[in-house]
Design a protein around this motif. Structure first.
Motif, mmCIF file in Angstrom:
data_model
loop_
_atom_site.group_PDB
_atom_site.id
_atom_site.type_symbol
_atom_site.label_atom_id
_atom_site.label_comp_id
_atom_site.label_asym_id
_atom_site.label_seq_id
_atom_site.Cartn_x
_atom_site.Cartn_y
_atom_site.Cartn_z
ATOM 1 N N ILE A 27 0.833 -1.372 0.163
ATOM 2 C CA ILE A 27 -0.090 0.150 0.057
ATOM 3 C C ILE A 27 0.955 1.328 0.257
ATOM 4 O O ILE A 27 0.305 2.191 -0.549
ATOM 5 C CB ILE A 27 -1.205 0.069 1.178
ATOM 6 C CG1 ILE A 27 -0.381 0.049 2.515
ATOM 7 C CG2 ILE A 27 -2.145 -1.095 0.878
ATOM 8 C CD1 ILE A 27 -1.459 0.164 3.542
ATOM 9 N N MET A 28 2.133 0.951 0.543
ATOM 10 C CA MET A 28 3.133 2.247 0.598
ATOM 11 C C MET A 28 3.394 2.628 -0.886
ATOM 12 O O MET A 28 3.729 3.567 -1.204
ATOM 13 C CB MET A 28 4.125 2.085 1.392
ATOM 14 C CG MET A 28 3.825 2.216 2.892
ATOM 15 S SD MET A 28 4.862 2.037 4.256
ATOM 16 C CE MET A 28 6.113 2.994 3.808
ATOM 17 N N ARG A 56 -7.018 -1.648 -5.758
ATOM 18 C CA ARG A 56 -5.674 -2.092 -5.523
ATOM 19 C C ARG A 56 -5.450 -2.701 -4.014
ATOM 20 O O ARG A 56 -4.701 -3.567 -3.735
ATOM 21 C CB ARG A 56 -4.715 -0.923 -5.943
ATOM 22 C CG ARG A 56 -4.511 -0.459 -7.252
ATOM 23 C CD ARG A 56 -3.378 0.490 -7.514
ATOM 24 N NE ARG A 56 -3.643 0.885 -9.102
ATOM 25 C CZ ARG A 56 -2.939 1.714 -9.443
ATOM 26 N NH1 ARG A 56 -2.374 2.840 -8.691
ATOM 27 N NH2 ARG A 56 -3.059 2.203 -10.579
ATOM 28 N N VAL A 57 -5.956 -1.820 -3.167
ATOM 29 C CA VAL A 57 -5.723 -2.465 -1.742
ATOM 30 C C VAL A 57 -6.258 -3.738 -1.486
ATOM 31 O O VAL A 57 -5.821 -4.702 -1.013
ATOM 32 C CB VAL A 57 -6.187 -1.414 -0.605
ATOM 33 C CG1 VAL A 57 -6.397 -2.004 0.572
ATOM 34 C CG2 VAL A 57 -5.391 -0.036 -0.662
ATOM 35 N N ASN A 58 -7.745 -3.761 -2.276
ATOM 36 C CA ASN A 58 -8.415 -4.881 -1.966
ATOM 37 C C ASN A 58 -7.541 -6.347 -2.687
ATOM 38 O O ASN A 58 -7.666 -7.400 -1.945
ATOM 39 C CB ASN A 58 -9.763 -5.061 -2.903
ATOM 40 C CG ASN A 58 -10.958 -5.107 -2.269
ATOM 41 O OD1 ASN A 58 -10.877 -5.515 -0.950
ATOM 42 N ND2 ASN A 58 -11.994 -4.899 -2.811
ATOM 43 N N ARG A 59 -6.724 -6.054 -3.683
ATOM 44 C CA ARG A 59 -5.918 -6.935 -4.234
ATOM 45 C C ARG A 59 -4.946 -7.539 -3.260
ATOM 46 O O ARG A 59 -4.377 -8.509 -3.494
ATOM 47 C CB ARG A 59 -5.455 -6.821 -5.807
ATOM 48 C CG ARG A 59 -6.635 -6.627 -6.649
ATOM 49 C CD ARG A 59 -6.035 -6.491 -8.062
ATOM 50 N NE ARG A 59 -5.091 -5.473 -8.187
ATOM 51 C CZ ARG A 59 -5.139 -4.389 -9.005
ATOM 52 N NH1 ARG A 59 -6.513 -4.266 -9.578
ATOM 53 N NH2 ARG A 59 -4.706 -3.229 -8.928
ATOM 54 N N VAL A 60 -4.322 -6.861 -2.584
ATOM 55 C CA VAL A 60 -3.100 -7.183 -1.768
ATOM 56 C C VAL A 60 -3.609 -7.490 -0.073
ATOM 57 O O VAL A 60 -2.505 -7.491 0.609
ATOM 58 C CB VAL A 60 -2.096 -6.138 -1.801
ATOM 59 C CG1 VAL A 60 -1.491 -5.936 -3.161
ATOM 60 C CG2 VAL A 60 -2.518 -4.766 -1.173
ATOM 61 N N PRO A 62 -3.986 -9.324 3.097
ATOM 62 C CA PRO A 62 -3.679 -10.726 3.456
ATOM 63 C C PRO A 62 -4.787 -11.681 3.755
ATOM 64 O O PRO A 62 -5.903 -11.293 3.852
ATOM 65 C CB PRO A 62 -2.977 -10.567 4.731
ATOM 66 C CG PRO A 62 -2.389 -8.927 4.598
ATOM 67 C CD PRO A 62 -3.615 -8.468 3.923
ATOM 68 N N GLU A 63 -4.168 -13.012 3.842
ATOM 69 C CA GLU A 63 -5.236 -14.082 3.866
ATOM 70 C C GLU A 63 -6.244 -13.850 5.467
ATOM 71 O O GLU A 63 -7.309 -14.049 5.414
ATOM 72 C CB GLU A 63 -4.652 -15.186 3.914
ATOM 73 C CG GLU A 63 -5.599 -16.670 3.981
ATOM 74 C CD GLU A 63 -4.612 -17.665 3.579
ATOM 75 O OE1 GLU A 63 -4.252 -18.756 4.667
ATOM 76 O OE2 GLU A 63 -3.813 -17.917 2.772
ATOM 77 N N LYS A 64 -5.447 -13.588 6.184
ATOM 78 C CA LYS A 64 -5.982 -13.391 7.547
ATOM 79 C C LYS A 64 -5.902 -12.028 8.077
ATOM 80 O O LYS A 64 -5.090 -11.118 7.583
ATOM 81 C CB LYS A 64 -5.294 -14.097 8.685
ATOM 82 C CG LYS A 64 -5.521 -15.523 8.419
ATOM 83 C CD LYS A 64 -4.661 -16.416 9.430
ATOM 84 C CE LYS A 64 -4.873 -17.794 9.112
ATOM 85 N NZ LYS A 64 -3.932 -18.697 9.987
ATOM 86 N N GLY A 65 -7.112 -11.496 9.048
ATOM 87 C CA GLY A 65 -6.871 -10.015 9.447
ATOM 88 C C GLY A 65 -7.814 -9.384 9.018
ATOM 89 O O GLY A 65 -8.838 -9.842 8.235
ATOM 90 N N GLN A 66 -8.218 -7.960 9.678
ATOM 91 C CA GLN A 66 -9.075 -7.182 9.126
ATOM 92 C C GLN A 66 -8.653 -5.864 8.570
ATOM 93 O O GLN A 66 -7.602 -5.304 9.266
ATOM 94 C CB GLN A 66 -9.889 -6.748 10.477
ATOM 95 C CG GLN A 66 -11.298 -6.005 10.190
ATOM 96 C CD GLN A 66 -11.806 -5.383 11.586
ATOM 97 O OE1 GLN A 66 -11.720 -5.907 12.606
ATOM 98 N NE2 GLN A 66 -12.641 -4.498 11.442
ATOM 99 N N VAL A 67 -9.061 -5.467 7.557
ATOM 100 C CA VAL A 67 -8.758 -4.467 6.883
ATOM 101 C C VAL A 67 -10.060 -3.528 6.567
ATOM 102 O O VAL A 67 -11.057 -4.254 6.038
ATOM 103 C CB VAL A 67 -7.916 -4.609 5.552
ATOM 104 C CG1 VAL A 67 -8.006 -3.433 4.652
ATOM 105 C CG2 VAL A 67 -6.786 -5.528 5.766
ATOM 106 N N SER A 68 -10.049 -2.436 7.057
ATOM 107 C CA SER A 68 -11.192 -1.566 6.606
ATOM 108 C C SER A 68 -10.707 -0.161 5.732
ATOM 109 O O SER A 68 -9.598 0.231 5.837
ATOM 110 C CB SER A 68 -11.765 -0.952 7.981
ATOM 111 O OG SER A 68 -12.297 -1.907 8.719
#
Length: 101
Positions: A27-28, A56-60, A62-68
């Motif tokens: 993302i950086m 683009r963020v959606n494509r990277v 990771p398999e686990k965790g939370q991203v908002s």
């Protein structure tokens, strides 16, 4: 238009730490800067451009965790109140936008 990416990624194993580090680097590389640990922001000149970066963020992710991901306008971003310790500090100047016409 501003994009905020908030994330909470597991870092219990070496594989998870590597995935979290790769996500941050990706993302950086896409122009996001760190506002706080696990909070990255990026200015986008339009809603369409913000959609591109959101994908683009959606494509990277990771398999686990939370991203908002949060999208806000320049006006809303300007209304943010920041504190460093007990003192209020104003935001820096907004990035300049190119005007082609």
């Amino acid at each position: 238009m501003w994009l905020f990416v908030f994330f909470d990624l597991p870092v219990g194993t070496k594989k998870e730490m590597k995935a979290a580090a790769r996500f941050r680097k990706d993302i950086m590389r896409d122009g996001f800067t760190m506002m706080q640990f696990s909070v990255y922001i990026r200015h986008c000149p339009s809603g369409e451009n913000a959609d591109v970066h959101q994908k683009r963020v959606n494509r990277v992710i990771p398999e686990k965790g939370q991203v908002s991901i949060l999208m806000i306008t320049d006006k809303q971003y300007g209304d943010i109140v920041n504190y460093w310790g007990a003192k209020e500090k104003p935001l820096g100047p907004a990035p300049q936008q190119l005007e082609l016409f």
